[in-house]
Enzyme design. Structure first.
Site, short mmCIF file in Angstrom:
data_model
loop_
_atom_site.label_atom_id
_atom_site.label_comp_id
_atom_site.label_asym_id
_atom_site.label_seq_id
_atom_site.Cartn_x
_atom_site.Cartn_y
_atom_site.Cartn_z
N HIS A 299 48.00 42.78 44.05
CA HIS A 299 47.68 42.74 45.14
C HIS A 299 49.35 43.65 45.43
CE1 HIS A 299 48.03 41.35 49.49
NE2 HIS A 299 49.16 40.82 49.39
N GLU A 300 50.22 43.63 45.51
CA GLU A 300 51.40 44.53 45.64
C GLU A 300 51.40 45.77 45.39
OE1 GLU A 300 53.52 43.73 47.90
OE2 GLU A 300 52.98 41.31 48.23
N HIS B 2 48.60 48.13 47.49
CA HIS B 2 49.42 48.66 48.62
C HIS B 2 50.59 49.69 48.07
CE1 HIS B 2 48.69 45.78 51.67
NE2 HIS B 2 49.16 44.45 50.71
N HIS C 114 45.74 44.98 53.98
CA HIS C 114 45.06 43.28 53.97
C HIS C 114 43.94 43.56 53.83
CE1 HIS C 114 49.63 42.42 54.41
NE2 HIS C 114 49.01 42.31 53.10
N CYS C 115 43.08 42.31 53.15
CA CYS C 115 41.32 42.71 52.99
C CYS C 115 40.79 41.27 53.90
CB CYS C 115 40.80 42.34 51.44
SG CYS C 115 38.98 42.72 51.86
N CYS D 46 38.66 38.40 48.30
CA CYS D 46 39.68 39.89 47.68
C CYS D 46 40.84 39.39 47.44
CB CYS D 46 39.61 40.92 48.80
SG CYS D 46 39.92 41.98 47.80
N CYS E 202 37.94 43.16 45.98
CA CYS E 202 36.53 42.94 46.20
C CYS E 202 35.29 44.63 45.74
CB CYS E 202 36.18 42.98 47.50
SG CYS E 202 36.54 44.30 48.93
N CYS F 290 37.51 47.72 48.60
CA CYS F 290 38.81 47.92 47.91
C CYS F 290 38.85 48.33 46.56
CB CYS F 290 39.67 46.21 47.60
SG CYS F 290 40.14 45.81 49.12
#
Lengths: 187, 537
Positions: free
Chosen positions: A135-136, A139, A145-146, A151, A170, A173
């Site tokens: 996640h990070e 970014h 953010h999805c 996701c 997803c 993304c």
């Protein structure tokens, strides 16, 4: 011998290599299709400790990580077990410089209990660390953010939210990431 | 010092076995952009391996539920707008300016806002914040209350002066009620306490964005409405229409009662709306009532409203059109058709500016501009005793007379062009011109239904053909009307005579055949031929 091909560099901000390191590194390798290199453990980021809050300032860590990023690394991810805070929020699971070079994640809050001890019956910490890392790093590649709850880029307001999403992107993304990666490589 | 992580391929990474929610083929598809090496992974697959919200079939590379479709179709050169937005791929929800003297706070907040799909920038003091607001439009300003030099309240005042529509949220590390109340008084939307509650801030911003969206939509719709009913939209270059425009301009910004006269279909309601739209009442309601369409009792209850229990079926209080039009304009069309009783009540409202609901005792005062219209000749109606003269004089403070279309034929080509454009858009057609013969016919026609009739004719012509030219064949009603156009209205006898002659011509003088076509017997037809002196050729 150091491999100079583009990689994501992991920095351990603890005294020893944590047990989730292997899974986190594998997941990053798989999701970003980049080599992963691991630096030697650097110990606690004492320079970021806020004595009043008794927490570590994630912004200072990000800044330091970006400064010490090895030349072969496209991104650098710090892994720590200390409690992180951002100046605007009471605590964070992790933080990244949006479209920047560095990200940091902490196992402290992801354990799910305030005293940072593993709660009974909670999913393995390594699963959460894996998702938080992807996640990070997402970014840092410009992903926001999805809205898709499955996701990995979906925003987690708590560990429960982190548990319900998958550790991968997803399709939308993923495509954005692909485009961003291509752009990064060109640059 | 670094070392390359010597992670074995995923086949050997047994801790992951069975954990991956996609089957191997699905994972390959999902990971296709990165599947440079041999397939890896050892997931168990199966139906349960499918992520929620995706179809059961293997390739789930479509758009996930609840996502912007643009983001799922990325090829080389895809979605150019992504590139304009810092390569992030989405249109930002709002533009947010963060103002805080602590660079770390600015950095964190801007970073977080970017992750949340906002376009965010920071300013580290009051003057730079004011400069940023002066240079660019911002939807939201997150403003620190305590800053050295120019403090948050002063910045708030300046921001509100420069850009009143910008929403300002105050941030403070010290929850001081007094300063927060002061900020709200100065026009702040809300305040939040540092360190921030992520969920509170997320909800607050979402609420603001949704509200801004509605406000913008409202402004857009009002603008469209204004354009639609601006007098520029009433077509006409004739002198008669120029006088009408001049009159609209003159009376629009007064509160004078206007009476619009003119034949049916000349655009009386359009003029009434134009007066309203160009007046200072334009943001208040425009209520139109067609008096002729309602029976007397219903008209009264519609105009003045009624109290609960005023009559059988009045199970609740209802406001009348006069009340609903408060602050705006009430347009009473076909005023010549209202009963004497309603005329008396209307006269009282005009004189006293107050009325009572049916069954009510309380007087209600309203501020309404009245515009009325009629296609009847009201002075004649007064002479005949059908309309009160005192009411007429009250209504006819300013009179705008709309000329019939036959008296302003020079406007016909303009109107045709206008309606052609309108219906081209509506029916997705490409009509660009009118055949000369068709235009001549339309110029010579008397247009008893005026502009409305012309509109219907053009609509019909566009509906039944694909263009690009309006031809005589698309105006069949002219043929029927030829006799009418030449010599005025026909009597039934004249019509019968013409029709029988047409049938005889069509049947080449064969009386039996013509009688069969006309569904009458031969003897009758012979009598008619003799009576009208028709020729059998």
């Amino acid at each position: 011998m150091i491999d100079q091909s583009p990689a994501i560099h992991l920095v351990i901000l603890e005294a020893e290599e944590p047990d989730y390191l292997r899974q986190v590194a594998e997941s990053i390798q798989e999701q970003f299709d980049l080599d992963v290199t691991v630096g030697k453990p650097l110990g606690l980021p004492t320079y970021a400790l806020d004595p009043v809050r008794k927490q570590y300032n994630s912004n200072l860590i990000l800044k330091r990580l970006a400064e010490t990023c090895p030349p072969h690394a496209v991104k650098v991810l710090g892994l720590t077990a200390v409690d992180l805070f951002s100046p605007i929020f009471t605590y964070v699971f992790g933080e990244a410089l949006f479209q920047g070079k560095s990200a940091v994640i902490s196992a402290f809050r992801l354990r799910g209990v305030p005293d940072a001890k593993a709660a009974l019956g909670c999913p393995p910490l390594m699963n959460r660390m894996e998702k938080e890392a992807v996640h990070e790093l997402g970014h840092t590649f410009g992903l926001r953010h999805c809205l898709d709850p499955d996701c990995v880029m979906n925003y987690s307001s708590g560990v429960q939210c982190a548990d319900r999403k998958f550790p991968f992107f997803c399709p939308a993304c993923r495509e954005l990431l692909l485009w961003s990666l291509k752009k990064s490589m060109r640059e | 010092m670094t070392r390359k992580a010597a992670f074995p391929p995923a086949e050997a990474s047994c801790p992951r076995e069975g954990k991956h929610p996609l089957s191997l083929p699905d994972r390959e598809k999902a990971n296709r952009p990165f599947a440079a090496g041999p397939p890896s992974g050892c997931g168990t697959g199966g139906e349960t391996a499918r992520p929620r919200g995706f179809p059961a079939s293997g390739n789930w590379g479509g758009i996930p539920p609840g996502r912007d479709g643009d983001r799922g179709c990325l090829e080389e050169g895809f979605c150019d707008q992504y590139r304009g937005l810092e390569g992030t791929g989405m249109k930002e929800d709002a533009r947010i300016l963060v103002v805080d003297d602590e660079p770390m706070v600015c950095l964190s907040l801007v970073n977080w806002l970017k992750e949340e799909n906002y376009l965010a920038q920071s300013a580290e003091d009051g003057p730079s914040a004011i400069a940023a607001v002066s240079q660019e439009p911002w939807d939201v300003v997150l403003l620190d209350l305590k800053m050295p030099g120019m403090d948050g309240l002063e910045v708030l005042r300046q921001v509100k002066k420069i850009s009143p529509q910008t929403v300002v949220i105050m941030m403070t590390a010290y929850a001081s009620i007094a300063s927060s109340v002061q900020a709200m008084r100065e026009g702040a939307y809300d305040y939040i306490i540092k360190p921030l509650d992520v969920q509170e801030l997320t909800l607050m911003l979402k609420k603001i964005v949704d509200h801004q969206r509605l406000v913008n939509e409202n402004i857009l719709l009002r603008k469209k409405l204004t354009e639609r009913y601006a007098y520029e939209n009433i077509i006409g270059k004739s002198n008669a229409m120029q006088k009408v425009f001049e009159m609209i301009r003159t009376v629009a910004d007064t509160s004078a009662t206007v009476f619009i006269s003119g034949e049916t279909g000349t655009g009386k309601e359009l003029v009434a709306r134009a007066i309203h739209t160009n007046s200072s009442r334009k943001y208040n309601p425009f209520i139109a009532v067609s008096c002729g369409a309602l029976p007397e009792t219903l008209l009264e209850s519609e105009l003045f409203g009624y109290e609960k229990g005023a009559f059988t079926g009045a199970d609740r209080m209802k406001k009348g059109r006069f009340e609903l039009a408060h602050g705006g304009t009430l347009f009473l069309d076909e005023i010549g058709d209202i009963s004497m009783r309603t005329q008396v009540k209307l006269l009282r409202v005009l004189q006293e500016k107050k009325f009572e609901r049916l069954g009510g005792t309380e007087s209600i005062e309203v501020d309404v501009r009245l515009i009325t219209a009629s296609n009847r000749d009201l002075p004649k109606a007064i002479e005949a005793g059908d309309f009160r003269s005192d009411l007429y004089y009250r209504l006819n403070v300013v009179n705008i007379h709309l000329p019939p279309l036959r008296q302003r034929t020079e406007d016909i080509p303009l109107l045709i062009e206008h309606f052609m454009r309108k219906f081209n858009l509506e029916f997705n057609k490409k009509f660009t011109r009118v055949e000369d013969a068709a235009l001549n016919l339309m110029m010579e026609y008397r247009w008893p239904g005026n502009v409305r009739e012309l509109e219907n004719v053009i609509e019909r012509a566009i509906v039944i053909d694909n263009g690009p030219e309006i031809k005589v064949a698309q105006l069949p009603f002219f043929k029927k009307d030829e006799a009418c156009a030449e010599g005025g209205p026909l009597t039934l006898e004249e019509m019968e005579r013409t029709h029988i002659q047409k049938m005889l011509d069509l049947c080449k003088g064969n009386v039996s055949k013509a009688a069969r076509t006309l569904s009458i017997d031969r003897t009758t037809l012979h009598k008619k031929i003799k009576q009208y002196g028709l020729s059998k050729r």
